[in-house]
Design a protein around this motif. Structure first.
Motif, PDB file in Angstrom:
ATOM      1  N   VAL A   1      -2.377   9.042  17.744  1.00  0.00           N
ATOM      2  CA  VAL A   1      -2.868   9.422  16.421  1.00  0.00           C
ATOM      3  C   VAL A   1      -3.504   8.199  15.766  1.00  0.00           C
ATOM      4  N   SER A   2      -4.677   8.381  15.165  1.00  0.00           N
ATOM      5  CA  SER A   2      -5.386   7.257  14.553  1.00  0.00           C
ATOM      6  C   SER A   2      -5.461   7.367  13.031  1.00  0.00           C
ATOM      7  N   GLU A   3      -5.088   8.515  12.477  1.00  0.00           N
ATOM      8  CA  GLU A   3      -5.087   8.696  11.029  1.00  0.00           C
ATOM      9  C   GLU A   3      -4.079   9.781  10.661  1.00  0.00           C
ATOM     10  N   PHE A   4      -3.698   9.802   9.383  1.00  0.00           N
ATOM     11  CA  PHE A   4      -2.714  10.766   8.905  1.00  0.00           C
ATOM     12  C   PHE A   4      -3.380  11.770   7.967  1.00  0.00           C
ATOM     13  N   LEU A   5      -2.686  12.874   7.772  1.00  0.00           N
ATOM     14  CA  LEU A   5      -3.150  13.930   6.876  1.00  0.00           C
ATOM     15  C   LEU A   5      -2.076  14.142   5.816  1.00  0.00           C
ATOM     16  N   LEU A   6      -2.400  13.860   4.554  1.00  0.00           N
ATOM     17  CA  LEU A   6      -1.454  14.005   3.451  1.00  0.00           C
ATOM     18  C   LEU A   6      -1.496  15.430   2.908  1.00  0.00           C
TER      19      LEU A   6
ATOM     20  N   LEU B   1       1.498  -5.656 -12.219  1.00  0.00           N
ATOM     21  CA  LEU B   1       2.120  -4.904 -11.127  1.00  0.00           C
ATOM     22  C   LEU B   1       1.870  -3.406 -11.284  1.00  0.00           C
ATOM     23  N   ASP B   2       2.022  -2.897 -12.506  1.00  0.00           N
ATOM     24  CA  ASP B   2       1.833  -1.466 -12.744  1.00  0.00           C
ATOM     25  C   ASP B   2       0.388  -1.036 -12.502  1.00  0.00           C
ATOM     26  N   ILE B   3      -0.563  -1.883 -12.886  1.00  0.00           N
ATOM     27  CA  ILE B   3      -1.977  -1.547 -12.672  1.00  0.00           C
ATOM     28  C   ILE B   3      -2.284  -1.451 -11.177  1.00  0.00           C
ATOM     29  N   VAL B   4      -1.846  -2.455 -10.413  1.00  0.00           N
ATOM     30  CA  VAL B   4      -2.101  -2.446  -8.964  1.00  0.00           C
ATOM     31  C   VAL B   4      -1.409  -1.256  -8.303  1.00  0.00           C
ATOM     32  N   LEU B   5      -0.171  -0.983  -8.724  1.00  0.00           N
ATOM     33  CA  LEU B   5       0.579   0.128  -8.133  1.00  0.00           C
ATOM     34  C   LEU B   5      -0.096   1.470  -8.423  1.00  0.00           C
ATOM     35  N   CYS B   6      -0.530   1.664  -9.654  1.00  0.00           N
ATOM     36  CA  CYS B   6      -1.216   2.916 -10.012  1.00  0.00           C
ATOM     37  C   CYS B   6      -2.526   3.071  -9.229  1.00  0.00           C
ATOM     38  N   LEU B   7      -3.305   1.997  -9.129  1.00  0.00           N
ATOM     39  CA  LEU B   7      -4.581   2.066  -8.423  1.00  0.00           C
ATOM     40  C   LEU B   7      -4.397   2.289  -6.930  1.00  0.00           C
ATOM     41  N   THR B   8      -3.267   1.866  -6.389  1.00  0.00           N
ATOM     42  CA  THR B   8      -3.005   2.035  -4.966  1.00  0.00           C
ATOM     43  C   THR B   8      -2.570   3.453  -4.632  1.00  0.00           C
ATOM     44  N   VAL B   9      -1.889   4.114  -5.552  1.00  0.00           N
ATOM     45  CA  VAL B   9      -1.273   5.410  -5.248  1.00  0.00           C
ATOM     46  C   VAL B   9      -2.028   6.584  -5.874  1.00  0.00           C
ATOM     47  N   ILE B  10      -2.270   6.526  -7.182  1.00  0.00           N
ATOM     48  CA  ILE B  10      -2.711   7.723  -7.916  1.00  0.00           C
ATOM     49  C   ILE B  10      -4.131   8.176  -7.576  1.00  0.00           C
ATOM     50  N   PRO B  11      -5.139   7.290  -7.450  1.00  0.00           N
ATOM     51  CA  PRO B  11      -6.480   7.791  -7.106  1.00  0.00           C
ATOM     52  C   PRO B  11      -6.515   8.620  -5.822  1.00  0.00           C
ATOM     53  N   LYS B  12      -5.718   8.233  -4.826  1.00  0.00           N
ATOM     54  CA  LYS B  12      -5.677   9.027  -3.587  1.00  0.00           C
ATOM     55  C   LYS B  12      -5.067  10.393  -3.848  1.00  0.00           C
TER      56      LYS B  12
ATOM     57  N   LEU C   1      -7.254  13.049   4.480  1.00  0.00           N
ATOM     58  CA  LEU C   1      -7.150  12.060   5.548  1.00  0.00           C
ATOM     59  C   LEU C   1      -6.962  10.657   4.983  1.00  0.00           C
ATOM     60  N   ILE C   2      -6.104   9.887   5.624  1.00  0.00           N
ATOM     61  CA  ILE C   2      -5.901   8.490   5.248  1.00  0.00           C
ATOM     62  C   ILE C   2      -5.737   7.681   6.533  1.00  0.00           C
ATOM     63  N   SER C   3      -6.418   6.571   6.631  1.00  0.00           N
ATOM     64  CA  SER C   3      -6.395   5.756   7.847  1.00  0.00           C
ATOM     65  C   SER C   3      -5.065   5.026   7.989  1.00  0.00           C
ATOM     66  N   PHE C   4      -4.786   4.523   9.182  1.00  0.00           N
ATOM     67  CA  PHE C   4      -3.566   3.764   9.407  1.00  0.00           C
ATOM     68  C   PHE C   4      -3.480   2.551   8.483  1.00  0.00           C
ATOM     69  N   PRO C   5      -4.506   1.674   8.430  1.00  0.00           N
ATOM     70  CA  PRO C   5      -4.399   0.489   7.555  1.00  0.00           C
ATOM     71  C   PRO C   5      -4.161   0.853   6.092  1.00  0.00           C
ATOM     72  N   ALA C   6      -4.895   1.869   5.591  1.00  0.00           N
ATOM     73  CA  ALA C   6      -4.726   2.263   4.185  1.00  0.00           C
ATOM     74  C   ALA C   6      -3.330   2.809   3.931  1.00  0.00           C
ATOM     75  N   CYS C   7      -2.792   3.576   4.877  1.00  0.00           N
ATOM     76  CA  CYS C   7      -1.463   4.169   4.714  1.00  0.00           C
ATOM     77  C   CYS C   7      -0.384   3.089   4.686  1.00  0.00           C
TER      78      CYS C   7
ATOM     79  N   GLY D   1       0.556  13.218  18.671  1.00  0.00           N
ATOM     80  CA  GLY D   1       0.525  14.645  18.337  1.00  0.00           C
ATOM     81  C   GLY D   1       0.551  14.926  16.850  1.00  0.00           C
ATOM     82  N   LYS D   2       1.697  14.801  16.208  1.00  0.00           N
ATOM     83  CA  LYS D   2       1.837  15.167  14.791  1.00  0.00           C
ATOM     84  C   LYS D   2       1.299  14.065  13.891  1.00  0.00           C
ATOM     85  N   ASN D   3       0.496  14.447  12.928  1.00  0.00           N
ATOM     86  CA  ASN D   3      -0.033  13.465  11.964  1.00  0.00           C
ATOM     87  C   ASN D   3      -0.020  13.982  10.527  1.00  0.00           C
TER      88      ASN D   3
END
Length: 329
Positions: A27-32, A87-98, A109-115, A188-190
């Motif tokens: 598997v090369s990427e995940f599906l959220l 810390l809160d700004i970086v955390l929000c920008l890392t999680v919420i936009p996705k 879809l989200i790539s391995f490095p991004a995940c 298999g599972k992603n």
């Protein structure tokens, strides 16, 4: 809306979980997949999440700019508040936009490095914030119990050293979590049944045994957070004992106002953590969608409300924000 009506949506997503007939295919990427049982509700949920995201970003950015421009706020306590806001700004920008991209544009879809980068930010920033609250509790303790020694103990140099130690220590101790998860073999599972790349949600998809990963996260997380909460509890125990000894009229009220904002911040932080822990313990009895929602809200509610509490309760910050508004006008 009935669940029978939502099943076709799930069936169209399911084949993507196994893009190959070979179950051992890498598997090369995940599906959220956010809220697998209530996908038709996601666009409605995006509205309050968007408002909370804008509120969190606006409140923390305003506080950072206010502290930067107002010379009266060049004090150790406000430097610690700046660290929390950053810390809160970086955390929000890392999680919420996705999360919002999933709700609005179906970009699951989200790539391995991004995940794994998102996983590192979430796992490291939580104990960093907890440790920062502990240093702020010590600041309150010195201010109330040793007021004459406060200027010589809580200095800018002390805050700088404490901040560097907090960031380096917690980042070093939590970086093995995404590393251990990334070294697992995924075949298999992603499909991640979550809105975010939570460690256990990702590692469950691997074909390997992830016991070491789970044990390390449990031990590291509870060691870091547990030690911080013990020290915070001890600090407030000494503060409360000192307040009960105050004889001067209004001294206890003044002391309470000094640490009241900090106590409310800790209350927000610890309450949501407690809810998450209780739900994880009763995982089989609580719907998965509630657990996913609380994971998302945990990255929004404290950043949105904490800075507002300090802005409302702290006179110096209110004055700084008023000056900032006058300058913008």
């Amino acid at each position: 809306m009935s669940r029978n009506h939502e099943k076709p949506t799930q069936l169209t997503i399911q084949p993507m979980a196994s893009p190959s007939n070979d179950s051992a295919a890498p598997v090369s990427e995940f599906l959220l997949i956010c809220f697998p049982d209530f996908q038709s509700w996601q666009h409605w949920l995006s509205l309050p999440l968007s408002l909370l995201f804008l509120l969190a970003m606006g409140a923390n950015t305003t506080l950072l700019i206010t502290i930067q421009l107002e010379a009266l706020l060049y004090q150790p306590l406000y430097y610690l508040l700046s660290l929390l806001s950053l810390l809160d700004i970086v955390l929000c920008l890392t999680v919420i936009p996705k999360v919002l991209a999933i709700f609005w544009f179906d970009l699951r879809l989200i790539s391995f490095p991004a995940c794994f980068f998102q996983m590192f930010i979430m796992n490291s920033f939580l104990p960093i914030e907890s440790c920062t609250f502990m240093v702020m509790a010590y600041d309150c303790y010195v201010a109330i119990c040793h007021p004459l020694r406060y200027p010589s103990i809580i200095t800018n140099q002390f805050v700088a050293k404490a901040s560097v130690f907090i960031v380096v220590q917690n980042a070093f101790l939590t970086v093995p979590i995404p590393i251990l998860t990334s070294l697992l073999h995924y075949c298999g599972k992603n499909v991640i049944e979550n809105c975010i790349c939570a460690n256990l949600s990702v590692s469950r998809l691997s074909c390997d045994n992830f016991t070491l990963n789970r044990i390390y996260q449990f031990v590291a997380g509870w060691t870091l957070l547990g030690l911080d909460f013990i020290l915070i509890f001890l600090s407030y125990t000494f503060i409360l004992r000192a307040m009960l000894r105050f004889k001067a009229e209004g001294a206890a009220v003044k002391a309470l106002s000094t640490c009241g904002s900090h106590f409310i911040l800790i209350l927000f932080f610890s309450t949501i953590l407690l809810v998450l822990v209780l739900i994880n313990v009763a995982r089989k009895k609580v719907p998965m969608d509630i657990l996913i929602l609380l994971n998302v809200l945990h990255h929004l509610i404290p950043p949105a409300l904490n800075r507002i509490v300090y802005g409302v309760r702290t006179k110096e910050i209110k004055q700084g924000i008023q000056k900032l508004l006058q300058r913008t006008r």
